[in-house]
Design a protein around this motif. Structure first.
Motif, PDB file in Angstrom:
ATOM      1  N   LEU A 128       0.831  -1.205   0.000  1.00 33.41           N
ATOM      2  CA  LEU A 128       0.000   0.000   0.000  1.00 33.41           C
ATOM      3  C   LEU A 128       0.866   1.255   0.000  1.00 33.41           C
ATOM      4  N   PHE A 129       1.961   1.244   0.750  1.00 36.73           N
ATOM      5  CA  PHE A 129       2.831   2.417   0.800  1.00 36.73           C
ATOM      6  C   PHE A 129       3.488   2.663  -0.563  1.00 36.73           C
ATOM      7  N   TYR A 130       3.923   1.593  -1.232  1.00 34.65           N
ATOM      8  CA  TYR A 130       4.487   1.767  -2.567  1.00 34.65           C
ATOM      9  C   TYR A 130       3.411   2.240  -3.546  1.00 34.65           C
ATOM     10  N   TRP A 131       2.184   1.759  -3.372  1.00 36.45           N
ATOM     11  CA  TRP A 131       1.073   2.210  -4.227  1.00 36.45           C
ATOM     12  C   TRP A 131       0.863   3.706  -4.062  1.00 36.45           C
ATOM     13  N   LEU A 132       0.927   4.191  -2.834  1.00 33.59           N
ATOM     14  CA  LEU A 132       0.752   5.623  -2.577  1.00 33.59           C
ATOM     15  C   LEU A 132       1.903   6.439  -3.172  1.00 33.59           C
ATOM     16  N   ILE A 133       3.119   5.903  -3.085  1.00 35.28           N
ATOM     17  CA  ILE A 133       4.262   6.594  -3.694  1.00 35.28           C
ATOM     18  C   ILE A 133       4.078   6.671  -5.207  1.00 35.28           C
ATOM     19  N   LEU A 134       3.637   5.555  -5.806  1.00 34.65           N
ATOM     20  CA  LEU A 134       3.391   5.560  -7.246  1.00 34.65           C
ATOM     21  C   LEU A 134       2.315   6.588  -7.605  1.00 34.65           C
ATOM     22  N   ALA A 135       1.275   6.676  -6.783  1.00 38.28           N
ATOM     23  CA  ALA A 135       0.217   7.660  -7.034  1.00 38.28           C
ATOM     24  C   ALA A 135       0.793   9.075  -7.042  1.00 38.28           C
ATOM     25  N   GLY A 136       1.778   9.321  -6.188  1.00 40.79           N
ATOM     26  CA  GLY A 136       2.421  10.632  -6.178  1.00 40.79           C
ATOM     27  C   GLY A 136       3.324  10.850  -7.372  1.00 40.79           C
ATOM     28  N   VAL A 137       4.092   9.839  -7.760  1.00 37.66           N
ATOM     29  CA  VAL A 137       5.017   9.963  -8.884  1.00 37.66           C
ATOM     30  C   VAL A 137       4.256  10.198 -10.186  1.00 37.66           C
ATOM     31  N   GLN A 148      -9.057  13.525 -19.481  1.00 38.34           N
ATOM     32  CA  GLN A 148      -8.130  12.538 -20.041  1.00 38.34           C
ATOM     33  C   GLN A 148      -7.119  12.107 -18.973  1.00 38.34           C
ATOM     34  N   ASN A 149      -6.516  13.073 -18.294  1.00 40.44           N
ATOM     35  CA  ASN A 149      -5.545  12.741 -17.254  1.00 40.44           C
ATOM     36  C   ASN A 149      -6.182  11.954 -16.119  1.00 40.44           C
ATOM     37  N   THR A 150      -7.376  12.369 -15.736  1.00 39.66           N
ATOM     38  CA  THR A 150      -8.054  11.696 -14.624  1.00 39.66           C
ATOM     39  C   THR A 150      -8.348  10.241 -14.961  1.00 39.66           C
ATOM     40  N   PHE A 151      -8.874  10.026 -16.154  1.00 40.24           N
ATOM     41  CA  PHE A 151      -9.190   8.659 -16.578  1.00 40.24           C
ATOM     42  C   PHE A 151      -7.943   7.791 -16.602  1.00 40.24           C
ATOM     43  N   ARG A 152      -6.872   8.278 -17.167  1.00 39.69           N
ATOM     44  CA  ARG A 152      -5.648   7.501 -17.307  1.00 39.69           C
ATOM     45  C   ARG A 152      -4.987   7.260 -15.949  1.00 39.69           C
ATOM     46  N   LEU A 157      -3.764   3.197 -11.570  1.00 41.79           N
ATOM     47  CA  LEU A 157      -3.771   2.831 -10.149  1.00 41.79           C
ATOM     48  C   LEU A 157      -4.696   1.657  -9.852  1.00 41.79           C
ATOM     49  N   TYR A 158      -5.721   1.470 -10.676  1.00 43.08           N
ATOM     50  CA  TYR A 158      -6.660   0.376 -10.438  1.00 43.08           C
ATOM     51  C   TYR A 158      -6.531  -0.740 -11.470  1.00 43.08           C
ATOM     52  N   SER A 159      -5.429  -0.770 -12.200  1.00 36.76           N
ATOM     53  CA  SER A 159      -5.210  -1.896 -13.116  1.00 36.76           C
ATOM     54  C   SER A 159      -5.130  -3.181 -12.312  1.00 36.76           C
ATOM     55  N   ILE A 160      -5.620  -4.251 -12.865  1.00 38.93           N
ATOM     56  CA  ILE A 160      -5.764  -5.497 -12.100  1.00 38.93           C
ATOM     57  C   ILE A 160      -4.419  -6.027 -11.612  1.00 38.93           C
ATOM     58  N   GLY A 161      -3.353  -5.808 -12.374  1.00 38.34           N
ATOM     59  CA  GLY A 161      -2.048  -6.264 -11.915  1.00 38.34           C
ATOM     60  C   GLY A 161      -1.608  -5.559 -10.654  1.00 38.34           C
ATOM     61  N   LEU A 162      -1.817  -4.253 -10.595  1.00 37.19           N
ATOM     62  CA  LEU A 162      -1.410  -3.472  -9.430  1.00 37.19           C
ATOM     63  C   LEU A 162      -2.301  -3.790  -8.231  1.00 37.19           C
ATOM     64  N   VAL A 352       3.825  -1.806 -19.235  1.00 39.90           N
ATOM     65  CA  VAL A 352       3.082  -1.599 -20.484  1.00 39.90           C
ATOM     66  C   VAL A 352       1.833  -0.774 -20.211  1.00 39.90           C
ATOM     67  N   THR A 353       1.129  -1.126 -19.126  1.00 39.39           N
ATOM     68  CA  THR A 353      -0.090  -0.399 -18.773  1.00 39.39           C
ATOM     69  C   THR A 353       0.200   1.080 -18.523  1.00 39.39           C
ATOM     70  N   VAL A 354       1.285   1.365 -17.813  1.00 40.67           N
ATOM     71  CA  VAL A 354       1.647   2.755 -17.542  1.00 40.67           C
ATOM     72  C   VAL A 354       1.978   3.481 -18.841  1.00 40.67           C
ATOM     73  N   ALA A 355       2.848   2.900 -19.648  1.00 40.70           N
ATOM     74  CA  ALA A 355       3.259   3.535 -20.900  1.00 40.70           C
ATOM     75  C   ALA A 355       2.075   3.724 -21.843  1.00 40.70           C
ATOM     76  N   PHE A 356       1.198   2.731 -21.912  1.00 41.53           N
ATOM     77  CA  PHE A 356       0.004   2.817 -22.769  1.00 41.53           C
ATOM     78  C   PHE A 356      -0.844   4.018 -22.387  1.00 41.53           C
ATOM     79  N   ASN A 357      -1.060   4.216 -21.097  1.00 48.87           N
ATOM     80  CA  ASN A 357      -1.915   5.314 -20.648  1.00 48.87           C
ATOM     81  C   ASN A 357      -1.234   6.668 -20.767  1.00 48.87           C
ATOM     82  N   LEU A 358       0.075   6.708 -20.615  1.00 53.31           N
ATOM     83  CA  LEU A 358       0.768   7.989 -20.736  1.00 53.31           C
ATOM     84  C   LEU A 358       0.911   8.441 -22.182  1.00 53.31           C
TER      85      LEU A 358
END
Length: 525
Positions: A128-137, A148-152, A157-162, A352-358
């Motif tokens: 959870l702490f790493y998830w929060l750090i990722l949310a900040g990064v 667009q930014n909000t959706f991505r 953050l809610y991708s099934i892998g994460l 891949v999920t991150v790069a796809f959305n960015l």
């Protein structure tokens, strides 16, 4: 998909904050009495007999299922991250595969100050702490300024892998966070620090070193550029190489030089195709509709992300380089990573999920592809909503480290179970019966362990219908752990507890109380 410009920025920010608060609140709901979060690595009864004695006695773990999942092995590594105890080395299903991923075990060990129970707790919650750090990064690339930014942002953050990494205390989410930090540092023109972070990420999960592709290829006519690239790659690879050299000197009966399961890799796309065929077979066999839909979405959405990212071909973009490397890697992952309702391929391909959305173009033509690829996040949101502690952990009568090879019933003479955040116990009225029923006909003995204390000094005898098993002394002070071996026959085996002193009443408690069993556990001999 963009809203009118008059929409205030705080509206988007509130959606970001809402997504974060929802995940945090859901995670807080995973805490349950007695075990807190220590159930989350999903310990399996099949591997319970291989655990080290230190882990068995001191960690406060709990068996969730028959086989468990990957997090159970890394949680055990967290108790002994340098693998100094020979028993740790044989606790893994695959020594080489698990032992080469020590970093997040080390962080849990440090957070728990080396105390097994606290270490297991720290390992279970650190996702959870790493998830929060990722949310900040991610705010660096996706600030709350548009739909667009909000959706991505939420889709990542809610991708099934994460989500699966958070819920099962796995390594993939923390590793992705370090990769994202590495990319950010490289974009901020701090390549050497980026290389160090990616080296640490590789020590947490070896496939993270693929992210070194962000450094790109130098001009071969420029020797200095070639030399600097080699130096950066060396920094990325060196921590993992040194650790694997260290691990090579550890003796383990379960040593294996494979990269994991022999089904982890296959010919290009064959693993995915086998998963398609397996889905068809399960649907034909009457698999529940919800599971079939989840698997169908997974097997379509992830390839959409992979193919779309490769199609974008933005070689100069650092995230594209990282994502494309993992996308190419996905072609050779085997059936073992695609199988299940949704497979571990979703975690492997999170870059891949991150790069796809960015990087997906913000045009109407790409909108359908963006939504289709991010149906993976619908699966993640579904998992957040419906998943939680196994119901049996909230109600089972004999909790904490009990193998599924037994069924235990508190019969006559016991009061209702009580607990606090660290312990659980049953008071006896003085004469009590416990029934142990083996569910496996090959089990002939069980080891019962517990601590005890009593209202006043007394002697307690444990026996079966065949005669006494042991006696122990109990008083107002909590005892050391007591162990008794119980012979088993088929069916219910009654174990009798009998004190030589009449029960008493505590002030304000009208129940007849004699002695208690605290933190009882039952294991195979």
């Amino acid at each position: 998909m963009n809203m009118p410009k008059h929409v205030p920025a705080f509206f988007y920010a509130s959606l970001y904050l809402g997504a974060i608060i929802f995940m945090v609140c859901t995670f807080l709901g995973y805490q349950i009495p007695i075990y807190s979060y220590r159930w989350m690595p999903d310990f399996g009864a099949q591997f319970e007999g291989r655990m080290s004695q230190e882990f068995l006695r001191k960690s406060g773990y709990v068996v969730d299922s028959r086989y468990g999942y990957d997090g159970q092995f890394y949680a055990q590594l967290a108790i002994d991250p340098l693998i100094l105890n020979p028993e740790t080395a044989v606790a893994f299903d695959n020594f080489e595969y698990r032992a080469r991923r020590p970093f997040f075990a080390m962080t849990a060990y440090l957070a728990g100050a080396g105390r097994p129970r606290a270490v297991l707790q720290a390992y279970s919650v650190q996702n959870l702490f790493y998830w929060l750090i990722l949310a900040g990064v991610l705010l660096y690339w996706l600030p709350p300024t548009s739909w667009q930014n909000t959706f991505r942002y939420v889709a990542i953050l809610y991708s099934i892998g994460l989500v699966a990494s958070v819920q099962k205390a796995l390594l993939d989410g923390p590793a992705l966070t370090l990769i994202a930090i590495g990319v950010l540092l490289a974009e901020l023109r701090k390549p050497w620090l980026s290389a160090v972070v990616l080296g640490v990420a590789g020590l947490g999960k070896e496939t993270s070193i693929f992210a070194a592709s962000l450094f790109g290829l130098p001009k071969m006519s420029e020797p200095k550029q070639v030399f600097l690239l080699v130096l950066k790659l060396g920094i990325v690879v060196l921590p993992l190489a040194l650790w694997m050299f260290y691990v090579s000197f550890i003796d383990s009966a379960s040593r294996s030089y494979s990269l994991g399961s022999r089904n982890n890799f296959d010919w290009p796309l064959l693993g995915w195709w086998k998963a398609i065929q397996a889905l068809q077979t399960r649907i034909g066999a009457g698999q529940p509709l919800v599971e079939s839909l989840i698997t169908t979405v997974f097997l379509i959405a992830l390839p959409v992300q992979i193919i779309a990212l490769l199609w974008m071909r933005q070689i100069s973009n650092l995230w594209w380089r990282v994502g494309a490397t993992f996308a190419a890697f996905s072609f050779i992952i085997g059936y073992a990573t695609w199988e299940g309702v949704y497979g571990s391929a979703a975690r492997i391909c999170m870059p891949v999920t991150v790069a796809f959305n960015l990087l997906a173009p913000r045009t109407r033509r790409w909108l359908v592809i963006l939504i289709l690829g991010n149906t993976l996040s619908l699966l993640g949101l579904h998992a957040v909503i419906v998943s939680g502690p196994p119901p049996e952990l909230l109600a089972q009568p004999f909790p904490h480290g009990i193998s599924t090879g037994y069924r235990v019933d508190w019969k006559s003479g016991w009061h209702q179970m009580e607990w606090d955040q660290r312990n659980y116990w049953h008071w006896s009225s003085g004469v009590s019966t416990l029934d142990i029923s083996p569910t496996n006909s090959n089990l002939s003995h069980a080891v019962l362990r517990f601590k005890t204390r009593s209202i006043k000094p007394m002697e307690v005898q444990i026996s079966t219908q065949d005669g006494p098993l042991m006696k122990f002394q109990s008083n107002a002070s909590l005892s050391n752990e007591i162990e008794v071996v119980v012979p088993l026959a088929r069916g219910a085996n009654s174990v009798y507890f009998h004190s030589n002193t009449l029960s008493s009443e505590l002030s304000g408690d009208e129940r007849p109380l004699s002695f208690m069993l605290m933190n009882p556990t039952l294991r195979t001999k």
